[in-house]
Design a protein around this motif. Structure first.
Motif, PDB file in Angstrom:
ATOM      1  N   ASP A 325      14.054 -31.339  33.513  1.00 29.33           N
ATOM      2  CA  ASP A 325      15.334 -30.756  32.376  1.00 29.33           C
ATOM      3  C   ASP A 325      14.881 -30.392  30.948  1.00 29.33           C
ATOM      4  OD1 ASP A 325      15.776 -33.116  32.303  1.00 29.33           O
ATOM      5  OD2 ASP A 325      18.127 -32.833  31.731  1.00 29.33           O
ATOM      6  N   TRP A 326      14.174 -30.834  30.287  1.00 27.12           N
ATOM      7  CA  TRP A 326      13.412 -30.703  28.383  1.00 27.12           C
ATOM      8  C   TRP A 326      13.609 -29.459  28.228  1.00 27.12           C
ATOM      9  CZ3 TRP A 326      14.927 -35.468  26.757  1.00 27.12           C
ATOM     10  CH2 TRP A 326      14.326 -35.656  25.755  1.00 27.12           C
ATOM     11  N   LEU A 327      13.323 -29.579  27.364  1.00 25.52           N
ATOM     12  CA  LEU A 327      13.972 -28.396  26.509  1.00 25.52           C
ATOM     13  C   LEU A 327      12.488 -28.196  25.753  1.00 25.52           C
ATOM     14  CD1 LEU A 327      17.009 -28.116  24.509  1.00 25.52           C
ATOM     15  CD2 LEU A 327      16.900 -26.016  26.055  1.00 25.52           C
ATOM     16  N   LEU A 328      11.761 -27.031  26.096  1.00 33.22           N
ATOM     17  CA  LEU A 328       9.955 -26.547  25.623  1.00 33.22           C
ATOM     18  C   LEU A 328      10.087 -25.022  25.325  1.00 33.22           C
ATOM     19  CD1 LEU A 328       8.727 -27.607  29.295  1.00 33.22           C
ATOM     20  CD2 LEU A 328       9.546 -29.181  27.632  1.00 33.22           C
ATOM     21  N   LEU A 343       5.020 -23.145  35.378  1.00 29.37           N
ATOM     22  CA  LEU A 343       6.132 -23.650  33.989  1.00 29.37           C
ATOM     23  C   LEU A 343       7.268 -22.911  34.623  1.00 29.37           C
ATOM     24  CD1 LEU A 343       4.186 -23.568  30.915  1.00 29.37           C
ATOM     25  CD2 LEU A 343       4.496 -25.563  32.189  1.00 29.37           C
ATOM     26  N   LEU A 344       7.804 -21.939  34.778  1.00 31.62           N
ATOM     27  CA  LEU A 344       9.081 -21.615  35.275  1.00 31.62           C
ATOM     28  C   LEU A 344      10.105 -21.690  35.904  1.00 31.62           C
ATOM     29  CD1 LEU A 344       7.865 -17.250  35.462  1.00 31.62           C
ATOM     30  CD2 LEU A 344       9.488 -18.105  33.723  1.00 31.62           C
ATOM     31  N   LYS A 345       9.166 -22.590  37.532  1.00 32.31           N
ATOM     32  CA  LYS A 345       9.703 -23.382  38.247  1.00 32.31           C
ATOM     33  C   LYS A 345       9.984 -24.538  38.199  1.00 32.31           C
ATOM     34  CE  LYS A 345       7.770 -19.376  41.651  1.00 32.31           C
ATOM     35  NZ  LYS A 345       6.471 -19.863  43.180  1.00 32.31           N
ATOM     36  N   GLU A 346       9.030 -25.658  37.302  1.00 33.22           N
ATOM     37  CA  GLU A 346       9.344 -26.681  37.850  1.00 33.22           C
ATOM     38  C   GLU A 346      10.144 -26.572  36.293  1.00 33.22           C
ATOM     39  OE1 GLU A 346       5.603 -29.122  37.932  1.00 33.22           O
ATOM     40  OE2 GLU A 346       5.145 -27.561  39.252  1.00 33.22           O
ATOM     41  N   PHE A 347      10.024 -25.836  35.466  1.00 38.40           N
ATOM     42  CA  PHE A 347      10.679 -26.905  34.280  1.00 38.40           C
ATOM     43  C   PHE A 347      11.916 -24.923  33.535  1.00 38.40           C
ATOM     44  CE2 PHE A 347       6.588 -28.943  34.028  1.00 38.40           C
ATOM     45  CZ  PHE A 347       7.275 -30.137  33.545  1.00 38.40           C
ATOM     46  N   PRO A 348      12.769 -25.318  34.336  1.00 38.76           N
ATOM     47  CA  PRO A 348      14.193 -24.205  34.070  1.00 38.76           C
ATOM     48  C   PRO A 348      14.370 -24.516  32.735  1.00 38.76           C
ATOM     49  CG  PRO A 348      14.999 -26.761  34.956  1.00 38.76           C
ATOM     50  CD  PRO A 348      13.283 -26.565  35.065  1.00 38.76           C
ATOM     51  N   ASN A 349      14.655 -25.056  31.359  1.00 37.57           N
ATOM     52  CA  ASN A 349      14.709 -24.816  30.217  1.00 37.57           C
ATOM     53  C   ASN A 349      13.306 -24.686  29.571  1.00 37.57           C
ATOM     54  OD1 ASN A 349      17.298 -24.859  30.490  1.00 37.57           O
ATOM     55  ND2 ASN A 349      17.264 -27.539  31.015  1.00 37.57           N
ATOM     56  N   ALA A 350      11.961 -23.888  29.924  1.00 39.47           N
ATOM     57  CA  ALA A 350      11.215 -23.723  29.241  1.00 39.47           C
ATOM     58  C   ALA A 350      11.504 -22.383  29.206  1.00 39.47           C
ATOM     59  CB  ALA A 350       9.487 -23.641  30.527  1.00 39.47           C
ATOM     60  N   PHE A 351      11.028 -21.744  27.379  1.00 36.48           N
ATOM     61  CA  PHE A 351      11.184 -20.587  27.384  1.00 36.48           C
ATOM     62  C   PHE A 351       9.994 -20.396  26.451  1.00 36.48           C
ATOM     63  CE2 PHE A 351      15.425 -22.554  27.109  1.00 36.48           C
ATOM     64  CZ  PHE A 351      16.750 -21.356  27.215  1.00 36.48           C
ATOM     65  N   PHE A 352       9.235 -19.432  26.710  1.00 34.33           N
ATOM     66  CA  PHE A 352       7.983 -17.891  26.608  1.00 34.33           C
ATOM     67  C   PHE A 352       8.202 -17.172  24.992  1.00 34.33           C
ATOM     68  CE2 PHE A 352       8.784 -19.697  30.416  1.00 34.33           C
ATOM     69  CZ  PHE A 352       7.583 -20.617  31.572  1.00 34.33           C
ATOM     70  N   GLY A 353       7.386 -17.592  24.299  1.00 36.25           N
ATOM     71  CA  GLY A 353       7.150 -17.243  23.237  1.00 36.25           C
ATOM     72  C   GLY A 353       6.105 -15.851  23.437  1.00 36.25           C
ATOM     73  N   PHE A 354       7.053 -14.883  22.295  1.00 39.59           N
ATOM     74  CA  PHE A 354       5.936 -13.641  23.042  1.00 39.59           C
ATOM     75  C   PHE A 354       6.300 -13.043  21.495  1.00 39.59           C
ATOM     76  CE2 PHE A 354       7.847 -13.859  27.099  1.00 39.59           C
ATOM     77  CZ  PHE A 354       5.807 -13.170  27.763  1.00 39.59           C
TER      78      PHE A 354
END
Length: 441
Positions: A325-328, A343-354
């Motif tokens: 649940d870590w913020l990434l 990463l989308l599935k395993e880390f629900p608080n992962a955000f992706f920079g574009f």
């Protein structure tokens, strides 16, 4: 970030010897370049079918054309080229009249000074590279050539070399002689309120990732309420990490207090053709990545991750050391779609920079990476998207450096790729909320 925008131009515009993109290199010179044959300024996709076939016969493909590589003989007269080579060049608009027409401003009619100075590598808008013997460019001159396209870069044109109109434009954007020439740092308040960043600018996050940038990021974060910072050791500098650097990074986090919002960017980067294959280099990166992951989790720091060409090791280390649940923040995400999905599935608080890579081909591998970036963007849910610039790097052509003011352009590109009816505004609203969730800003 902030008042350092002028200095950023120098970083983004360097290494022109590669001959790629909007870059000009000439030993010690400030060069203004015109193309005698405008085919060389076209992107690969803009070439006609016959032109692409001719370019392929001469040794180019989409990637090499975008990088400005020059596969043809240098210092060779047109008449000395093989007949098939001349035919293919003619299909690209080249001929005896334009071959060899490169010169520098003030070099004289024949360009003797330019040729004596050394070879030049030139590329415009992802087009073909050139050399002083290869004819792809001519210098700014007078008379009939004044209507040809001009490439002028902040990296090579110093303040005293700008025209009066260019100085007025630069001044209106908040630049002065010191910031434009990369010899001074401007006033942060003035820079952030300038037209360069736009009226909608609310905040930005700058990063200290090595000895030099930590001090600058710390000063910027403490200088203005709209500037925040993160600190960590970049994977390409893993060999510098030790007790002393760790102490410096922690001191910066403490000094900035609530303005320090994350640890990073940290991660793994095996993309270097030279170092990426070396076992010792990879082992050191993994060691430092694991140390920093443990440190950040133990102290409750959010994570900014730089991940390139290391999918298997990335997943192994994240699964071992980081709670699910870590913020990434996956910075300027351009890895495989497989890693993205995991990463989308395993880390629900992962955000992706574009970043601006969506608006252009990646200079490292333009055609392939542009396709991957767009695929990742289409797959990524809007509630997991962050907008970033990687300033001063990844400039949108024809600019010499990037800055927070280009964020609306990136948002519009995301809306286009995703086919959103709400356009850029829909992306900006979602990304602003995602930034609150990720960084607490």
């Amino acid at each position: 970030g902030g008042g350092g925008g002028g200095g950023g131009g120098g970083q983004a515009g360097g290494q022109g010897g590669e001959g790629k993109g909007d870059r000009v290199w000439h030993k010690g010179s400030q060069v203004e370049v015109r193309f005698a044959n405008d085919v060389w300024s076209l992107a690969w996709a803009e070439l006609g079918t016959g032109q692409r076939a001719a370019a392929a016969s001469l040794g180019w493909d989409a990637v090499e054309w975008a990088r400005g590589r020059w596969p043809l003989p240098r210092h060779t007269a047109w008449s000395a080229l093989p007949a098939p080579t001349r035919r293919h060049l003619e299909a690209l608009g080249e001929g005896a009249a334009t071959w060899g027409r490169w010169s520098a401003p003030g070099a004289g009619d024949g360009g003797e000074a330019a040729e004596a100075e050394g070879a030049a590598e030139v590329g415009v808008n992802g087009g073909g590279g050139a050399s002083s013997s290869g004819s792809k460019a001519t210098a700014a001159g007078s008379g009939s050539e004044r209507d040809l396209p001009v490439l002028r870069l902040g990296r090579r044109i110093q303040w005293d070399g700008l025209t009066a109109a260019e100085r007025r434009a630069a001044s209106a954007l908040g630049f002065g002689e010191g910031t434009w020439n990369c010899s001074g740092v401007g006033d942060v308040e003035q820079a952030l309120s300038s037209p360069l960043f736009g009226a909608g600018f609310e905040a930005c996050i700058t990063q200290g990732v090595d000895w030099k940038s930590v001090e600058k990021a710390e000063k910027l974060a403490l200088a203005h309420r709209k500037v925040y910072a993160s600190f960590g050791c970049h994977p390409k500098g893993a060999w510098t990490y030790g007790d002393e650097m760790e102490a410096r990074l922690l001191a910066a986090m403490q000094a900035c207090g609530p303005k320090a919002v994350a640890w990073g960017e940290i991660g793994l980067d095996y993309s270097s053709p030279q170092l990426g294959r070396l076992g010792e280099h990879r082992r050191r990166q993994r060691e430092v990545f694991a140390i920093q992951l443990r440190l950040a989790v133990n102290r409750g720091y959010r994570l900014v991750l730089h991940l390139r060409a290391a999918d298997r090791d990335v997943l192994r280390l994240l699964r071992r050391w980081v709670p699910r649940d870590w913020l990434l923040h996956l910075h300027s995400m351009r890895s495989s779609t497989v890693l993205h999905e995991v990463l989308l599935k395993e880390f629900p608080n992962a955000f992706f920079g574009f970043s601006g890579l969506l608006c252009m081909g990646d200079p490292d591998s333009e055609a392939a990476t542009a396709y991957i970036m767009q695929a990742l963007c289409r797959r990524c849910p809007l509630n997991r998207v962050l907008l970033e610039t990687d300033a001063p790097y990844l400039p949108l052509k024809p600019a010499a450096f990037s800055h927070p003011g280009i964020v609306p352009i990136i948002a519009a590109r995301i809306a286009e790729i995703k086919g959103l009816n709400g356009g850029a505004a829909e992306v900006l609203v979602a990304a602003r909320e995602n930034t609150r969730r990720m960084y607490g800003i």
